[in-house]
Design a protein around this motif. Structure first.
Motif, short mmCIF file in Angstrom:
data_model
loop_
_atom_site.label_atom_id
_atom_site.label_comp_id
_atom_site.label_asym_id
_atom_site.label_seq_id
_atom_site.Cartn_x
_atom_site.Cartn_y
_atom_site.Cartn_z
N GLN A 1 4.66 15.42 -4.28
CA GLN A 1 5.02 16.47 -3.33
C GLN A 1 6.25 17.20 -3.85
OE1 GLN A 1 3.32 17.17 0.14
NE2 GLN A 1 2.00 16.55 -1.56
N GLY B 1 -1.24 11.93 6.44
CA GLY B 1 -2.55 11.99 7.07
C GLY B 1 -3.54 11.01 6.47
N ASN B 2 -3.41 10.71 5.18
CA ASN B 2 -4.31 9.75 4.56
C ASN B 2 -4.18 8.36 5.18
OD1 ASN B 2 -5.45 11.56 2.72
ND2 ASN B 2 -3.77 11.27 1.26
N GLY B 3 -3.06 8.12 5.83
CA GLY B 3 -2.82 6.81 6.41
C GLY B 3 -3.66 6.50 7.64
N THR C 1 -6.88 6.80 7.65
CA THR C 1 -8.20 6.41 7.16
C THR C 1 -8.19 4.94 6.80
OG1 THR C 1 -7.83 6.79 4.79
CG2 THR C 1 -8.37 8.72 6.15
N ASP D 1 -9.10 3.84 4.06
CA ASP D 1 -8.84 3.68 2.63
C ASP D 1 -7.54 2.93 2.40
OD1 ASP D 1 -11.13 5.08 1.94
OD2 ASP D 1 -10.09 7.01 1.88
N TYR D 2 -6.70 2.87 3.43
CA TYR D 2 -5.39 2.23 3.31
C TYR D 2 -5.21 1.25 4.47
CZ TYR D 2 -4.75 6.09 0.10
OH TYR D 2 -4.92 6.98 -0.94
N ASP E 1 0.83 -1.20 0.00
CA ASP E 1 0.00 0.00 0.00
C ASP E 1 0.86 1.25 0.00
OD1 ASP E 1 -2.68 -0.58 -0.26
OD2 ASP E 1 -3.24 0.15 1.73
N ARG F 1 2.69 3.59 7.39
CA ARG F 1 1.71 4.65 7.63
C ARG F 1 2.34 6.03 7.47
NH1 ARG F 1 0.74 9.22 9.33
NH2 ARG F 1 2.04 8.75 11.15
N TYR G 1 1.26 4.03 -3.08
CA TYR G 1 0.93 5.42 -2.78
C TYR G 1 2.12 6.33 -3.08
CZ TYR G 1 -0.74 9.42 0.01
OH TYR G 1 -1.14 10.66 0.43
N LEU H 1 2.18 7.37 4.03
CA LEU H 1 0.83 7.78 3.64
C LEU H 1 0.41 9.11 4.24
CD1 LEU H 1 -0.81 4.29 4.15
CD2 LEU H 1 -0.34 5.34 1.95
N ARG I 1 1.71 9.73 -5.28
CA ARG I 1 1.55 10.96 -4.51
C ARG I 1 2.65 11.96 -4.87
NH1 ARG I 1 -1.99 14.13 -1.53
NH2 ARG I 1 -0.91 15.08 0.27
#
Length: 394
Positions: A280, A350-352, A354, A356-357, A270, A345, A274, A348, A278
């Protein structure tokens, strides 16, 4: 960018160490998890729901008691069982835990220590997923030290045909509230004995432990045994003392050594996917040195963990696996897996946090996996005793 490989965590061509049948079984379980578990696990986890409807399917696929032979069990090798455990836990620890409680604990206890009648009555149904079993050993004040259990079974009458009466409490008993049969361990005047207890028996009461922060897509229970009356033939004839339950725990611990690495691999995959997508500061996260260091460190530990698990499996299939070696696998692979999931994590962001992951879900689950079937401390002391010749448990 190099072309994506089918198993990006495999830096050592681990598949080359597996036979054709081993690879085929692994791939079948992996596809089942991808098709049936992965699309639903976030919802099941959020709702604290274990999908009982998949139990017959696990039976049809030969995954329940798969290391046992006869009575409808698949008779698979230790390595094949380990490979399946890794794929199941890549889906969720709750899924692998179900297979472990059913097969490595309840079914193994009956297969190894039960009478012919107990085997004939329960193993075919448990293997097919037509019945669910649980294994009641730990208590509110007796976790790492089961010898201090207070649950007691007394004789109900006199003579060889006298029955039994069980009284006591158990805690953290997987599947107890949905089980059809429980293997209950209790003190007797002759030492610890195991009992096959149909859960419909009067006085057997199981309540799910809620709410939980870990293993949410799974079922753990408190069990009350209120003067549970059983016939003489309920006792497991082949188990006297703690060696009986400990032999079952060894089976479960072995599977955990594989399963924890499955969770770690899924979290890594995962994070890797990502990081490639992603952006940045104008480029993918995967293009930054710090991200690559994290990915490399995770992949190295996953490869080492699977090599360790495979070595244990080969030893087990050769009949040479020793209990302290299982402790090596359980201690190391759980400890490394939880660190991998936490590090995944961070990639990932902040998305980590959730659903969703998968990494934080796996990390939360592994807090439980790291604790049950022997804490880090217990396995450290087992290995310390092996190294020094001196027990330091008390």
């Amino acid at each position: 960018m190099d072309a994506e490989v089918s198993d990006p965590a495999d830096l050592l061509a681990l598949d080359s160490l597996l036979g054709t049948e081993e690879l085929a079984l692994r791939d079948r379980v992996r596809e089942f998890v991808r098709a049936e578990i992965r699309p639903n696990i976030a919802r099941w986890y959020e709702d604290a729901h274990f999908p009982l409807e998949i139990v017959p399917e696990l039976g049809r696929r030969g995954l329940l008691g798969m290391h046992l032979t006869g009575h409808g069990c698949a008779g698979r090798s230790a390595v094949e069982y380990g490979l399946a455990a890794a794929e199941l836990e890549a889906g969720d620890s709750g899924l692998r835990t179900f297979v472990s409680v059913q097969g490595s604990l309840a079914m193994t206890a009956i297969a190894r220590h039960g009478s012919d009648e107990q085997r004939d009555e329960w193993l075919p149904r448990l293997a097919a997923g037509e019945a669910i079993g649980c294994f009641a050993l730990t208590e509110p004040s007796a976790g790492s030290d089961p010898s201090s259990m207070n649950t007691f079974a007394r004789r109900d009458g006199a003579g060889p045909n006298a029955g039994w009466v069980l009284s006591g409490t158990k805690r953290w008993i997987g599947l107890a509230s949905v089980a059809d049969v429980a293997v209950v361990w209790a003190q007797t005047d002759d030492g610890v004995r195991g009992f096959v207890v149909p859960t419909r028996t009067k006085g057997f009461i199981a309540r799910a432990i809620e709410p939980k922060l870990s293993m949410r897509a799974s079922i753990q229970c408190d069990v009350e045994l209120d003067e549970v009356r059983l016939p003489a033939e309920a006792v497991l004839p082949g188990a006297v003392g703690l060696r009986g339950p400990f032999s079952c725990l060894s089976e479960a611990r072995y599977g955990i050594a594989w399963g924890a690495m499955g969770a770690a691999r899924d979290a890594f995959e995962d994070a890797l996917a990502y990081s490639r997508e992603r952006l940045q500061f104008g480029k993918p996260l995967a293009g930054y040195q710090l991200t690559q260091q994290k990915l490399v460190d995770m992949a190295l530990e996953i490869n080492k963990g699977f090599l360790l698990a495979l070595h244990l499996g080969r030893l087990k299939d050769a009949g040479k696996l020793e209990p302290h070696q299982i402790s090596v696998g359980k201690l190391n692979n759980c400890r490394e897996a939880i660190e991998i999931c936490r590090e995944a994590r961070t990639i990932l962001g902040g998305n980590g946090i959730t659903l969703d992951y998968s990494p934080l879900r796996h990390a939360n689950n592994l807090e439980s996996v790291r604790t049950y079937e022997g804490t880090d401390e217990v396995h450290t002391l087992i290995l310390g005793q092996r190294l020094t010749g001196m027990g330091a448990f008390r």
